[in-house]
Design a protein around this motif. Structure first.
Motif, PDB file in Angstrom:
ATOM      1  N   VAL A 165       0.862  -1.184   0.000  1.00 45.68           N
ATOM      2  CA  VAL A 165       0.000   0.000   0.000  1.00 45.68           C
ATOM      3  C   VAL A 165       0.897   1.232   0.000  1.00 45.68           C
ATOM      4  CG1 VAL A 165      -1.806   1.262   1.236  1.00 45.68           C
ATOM      5  CG2 VAL A 165      -1.784  -1.249   1.262  1.00 45.68           C
ATOM      6  N   LEU A 166       0.668   2.115  -0.994  1.00 43.73           N
ATOM      7  CA  LEU A 166       1.456   3.338  -1.116  1.00 43.73           C
ATOM      8  C   LEU A 166       0.513   4.518  -0.928  1.00 43.73           C
ATOM      9  CD1 LEU A 166       3.367   2.208  -4.313  1.00 43.73           C
ATOM     10  CD2 LEU A 166       4.335   2.322  -2.026  1.00 43.73           C
ATOM     11  N   GLN A 167       0.871   5.409  -0.009  1.00 45.09           N
ATOM     12  CA  GLN A 167      -0.013   6.549   0.269  1.00 45.09           C
ATOM     13  C   GLN A 167       0.705   7.854  -0.034  1.00 45.09           C
ATOM     14  OE1 GLN A 167      -1.628   4.800   4.277  1.00 45.09           O
ATOM     15  NE2 GLN A 167      -2.577   6.806   3.960  1.00 45.09           N
ATOM     16  N   LEU A 182       4.514   7.258   0.449  1.00 46.09           N
ATOM     17  CA  LEU A 182       5.004   6.512   1.609  1.00 46.09           C
ATOM     18  C   LEU A 182       4.475   5.076   1.512  1.00 46.09           C
ATOM     19  CD1 LEU A 182       6.349   6.849   4.527  1.00 46.09           C
ATOM     20  CD2 LEU A 182       4.011   7.127   5.358  1.00 46.09           C
ATOM     21  N   LEU A 183       5.372   4.124   1.613  1.00 40.84           N
ATOM     22  CA  LEU A 183       4.935   2.726   1.712  1.00 40.84           C
ATOM     23  C   LEU A 183       4.410   2.545   3.130  1.00 40.84           C
ATOM     24  CD1 LEU A 183       4.928  -0.337   0.899  1.00 40.84           C
ATOM     25  CD2 LEU A 183       7.305  -0.412   1.596  1.00 40.84           C
ATOM     26  N   THR A 184       3.153   2.127   3.256  1.00 44.73           N
ATOM     27  CA  THR A 184       2.602   2.022   4.616  1.00 44.73           C
ATOM     28  C   THR A 184       2.381   0.579   5.066  1.00 44.73           C
ATOM     29  OG1 THR A 184       0.415   2.451   3.698  1.00 44.73           O
ATOM     30  CG2 THR A 184       1.530   4.309   4.761  1.00 44.73           C
ATOM     31  N   LYS A 185       1.958  -0.287   4.150  1.00 45.85           N
ATOM     32  CA  LYS A 185       1.644  -1.665   4.568  1.00 45.85           C
ATOM     33  C   LYS A 185       2.048  -2.662   3.497  1.00 45.85           C
ATOM     34  CE  LYS A 185      -2.703  -0.105   6.413  1.00 45.85           C
ATOM     35  NZ  LYS A 185      -4.100  -0.011   6.045  1.00 45.85           N
ATOM     36  N   ILE A 186       2.299  -3.873   3.947  1.00 44.92           N
ATOM     37  CA  ILE A 186       2.492  -4.997   3.030  1.00 44.92           C
ATOM     38  C   ILE A 186       1.362  -5.979   3.333  1.00 44.92           C
ATOM     39  CG2 ILE A 186       4.013  -6.953   2.440  1.00 44.92           C
ATOM     40  CD1 ILE A 186       5.590  -3.922   3.822  1.00 44.92           C
ATOM     41  N   THR A 235      -2.865   0.464  -4.078  1.00 44.53           N
ATOM     42  CA  THR A 235      -2.351  -0.853  -3.682  1.00 44.53           C
ATOM     43  C   THR A 235      -1.857  -1.546  -4.939  1.00 44.53           C
ATOM     44  OG1 THR A 235      -3.978  -0.936  -1.913  1.00 44.53           O
ATOM     45  CG2 THR A 235      -2.956  -3.025  -2.505  1.00 44.53           C
ATOM     46  N   VAL A 236      -0.600  -1.991  -4.929  1.00 40.20           N
ATOM     47  CA  VAL A 236      -0.037  -2.643  -6.124  1.00 40.20           C
ATOM     48  C   VAL A 236       0.648  -3.944  -5.721  1.00 40.20           C
ATOM     49  CG1 VAL A 236       0.383  -0.477  -7.387  1.00 40.20           C
ATOM     50  CG2 VAL A 236       2.198  -1.422  -5.962  1.00 40.20           C
ATOM     51  N   ALA A 237       0.784  -4.837  -6.687  1.00 43.53           N
ATOM     52  CA  ALA A 237       1.555  -6.062  -6.439  1.00 43.53           C
ATOM     53  C   ALA A 237       2.990  -5.642  -6.132  1.00 43.53           C
ATOM     54  CB  ALA A 237       1.521  -6.945  -7.672  1.00 43.53           C
ATOM     55  N   LEU A 238       3.630  -6.356  -5.219  1.00 44.02           N
ATOM     56  CA  LEU A 238       5.003  -5.978  -4.842  1.00 44.02           C
ATOM     57  C   LEU A 238       5.938  -6.013  -6.062  1.00 44.02           C
ATOM     58  CD1 LEU A 238       6.396  -5.060  -2.335  1.00 44.02           C
ATOM     59  CD2 LEU A 238       6.925  -7.420  -1.757  1.00 44.02           C
ATOM     60  N   THR A 239       5.660  -6.916  -6.986  1.00 41.45           N
ATOM     61  CA  THR A 239       6.505  -6.996  -8.192  1.00 41.45           C
ATOM     62  C   THR A 239       6.486  -5.668  -8.962  1.00 41.45           C
ATOM     63  OG1 THR A 239       4.605  -7.991  -9.256  1.00 41.45           O
ATOM     64  CG2 THR A 239       6.382  -9.489  -8.662  1.00 41.45           C
TER      65      THR A 239
END
Ligand SMILES: Cc1cc2nc3c(=O)[nH]c(=O)nc-3n(C[C@H](O)[C@H](O)[C@H](O)COP(=O)(O)OP(=O)(O)OC[C@H]3O[C@@H](n4cnc5c(N)ncnc54)[C@H](O)[C@@H]3O)c2cc1C
Length: 324
Positions: free
Chosen positions: A175-177, A206-210, A184-188
């Motif tokens: 999750v990028l805010q 900001l990367l907030t969550k995985i 929300t994007v795939a980590l790839t």
């Protein structure tokens, strides 16, 4: 080595952090544990005007295991992931990758977000100014040559994150805010494959969550890594394996993700593994770049990519049979 001068910012919640980033964009660098960022600053590889410590953002710290997905906050320390009984139980390769990363002194500070977003590395780049001043500028330093590959038209620096391949093996998303929006994007998709600008993330994001989806039915996973000293060093080659079966016990996914094989983790997908071990090992070998720009010869690291892929799959299959 002293740090260059900068202005220190310390937001106490995500909203405040996003406003600070929105106002300062490229002049600001985020600091989580600081174990990657501060070393690059000491080497004068980067000299940001502002450093924003996100260590006080408690709302993006911790592991939340739900029925359909597990959410890991970006500020969660690698040591907490390695020790989490739930992560060990459900996502073994991820716990193994966190346990095998660096040393306890580093994993006590290093966060999962910082580990994924640590810069790509190369022996001809991660050096102090004293060494670099004697070298011609390479692609990563704004020049037009590659010091590792003669005539290289691009940068061959390597993603040495242990966490990224293990998370990608489980199909993780992130999750990028930024101020006013969230994606929300795939980590790839976070990886560009370009060593100069390795991440597809805006300066104000900001990367907030995985987020790790809960795998259905039986799953086995494992992470295997090659490094110089088992107690501290970065991976020189690595492989995360994820194997899942249907309700009837038939293998329906066998995924291997290579680390330290290029500027981004390399995904090798298959439906069956036991019978195709050799072909997966060959694909791993073909997929790994194996350049002479880390501590071991590139040709050896490339061969080890195939070996580690096989070892990881075998361990994942054994765990699947044991019901882990
Ligand atoms: C001696 C040593 C050995 C090591 N060995 C290994 C190893 O074996 N395996 C391995 O994987 N790593 C290894 N590392 C690297 C280490 O794991 C990383 O430096 C660490 O995980 C980075 O996390 P951090 O929280 O300290 O990130 P930081 O240094 O604070 O940040 C790293 C980068 O990510 C960015 N960033 C951080 N958080 C966010 C966010 N939420 N949103 C957007 N951008 C963000 C920062 O701006 C920075 O560019 C080693 C490091 C050292 C010093």
């Amino acid at each position: 080595m002293r740090l260059p001068p900068f202005q220190f910012l310390e937001p106490t919640n995500v909203e405040e952090a996003l406003s600070m980033m929105n106002a300062r964009k490229e002049t600001l660098k985020i600091m989580a544990g600081g174990t990657d960022l501060l070393n690059r600053m000491r080497f004068r590889l980067i000299e940001p005007a502002f450093v924003m410590n996100i260590g006080k953002l408690r709302d993006v710290d911790g592991i939340d295991i739900g029925e359909n997905e597990t959410v890991i906050g970006t500020n969660t320390k690698l040591k907490d992931i390695a020790r989490s009984p739930l992560i060990n139980n459900k996502f073994r390769a991820i716990a193994e990758a966190a346990f095998e990363a660096a040393s306890p002194a580093v994993t006590n500070m290093a966060t999962i977000g910082g580990n994924i977003l640590q810069d790509t590395r190369c022996l001809y780049y991660n050096q102090s100014g004293m060494v670099l001043n004697g070298l011609e500028r390479c692609h990563k330093r704004g020049g037009t040559i590659c010091l590792a590959v003669k005539g290289g038209k691009r940068c061959f620096s390597v993603c040495q994150s242990d966490m990224a391949p293990a998370l990608i093996a489980f199909d993780a998303k992130c999750v990028l805010q930024k101020k006013g929006s969230t994606r929300t994007v795939a980590l790839t998709e976070l990886f560009t494959g370009n060593g100069v600008t390795p991440f597809a993330i805006g300066a104000d994001e900001l990367l907030t969550k995985i987020i790790i989806p809960q795998p259905k039915n039986g799953v086995g996973s494992a992470y295997r890594k090659l490094r110089l000293r088992g107690s501290v060093d970065y991976p020189l080659a690595s492989a995360a394996a994820f194997v899942s079966v249907t309700k009837d016990g038939e293998v329906n996914a066998c995924r291997v993700v290579l680390g330290s094989a290029g500027a981004s983790p390399r995904v090798i997908d298959g439906r069956s593994c036991e019978t195709h071990l050799e072909s997966i090992a060959q694909k791993a070998y073909d997929s790994a770049e194996g350049i002479d720009n880390l501590q071991m010869p590139g040709a050896y690291r490339r061969k080890m990519a195939g070996v580690l892929a096989k070892r990881a799959i075998k361990a994942a299959m054994d765990r699947l049979k044991e019901g882990m």
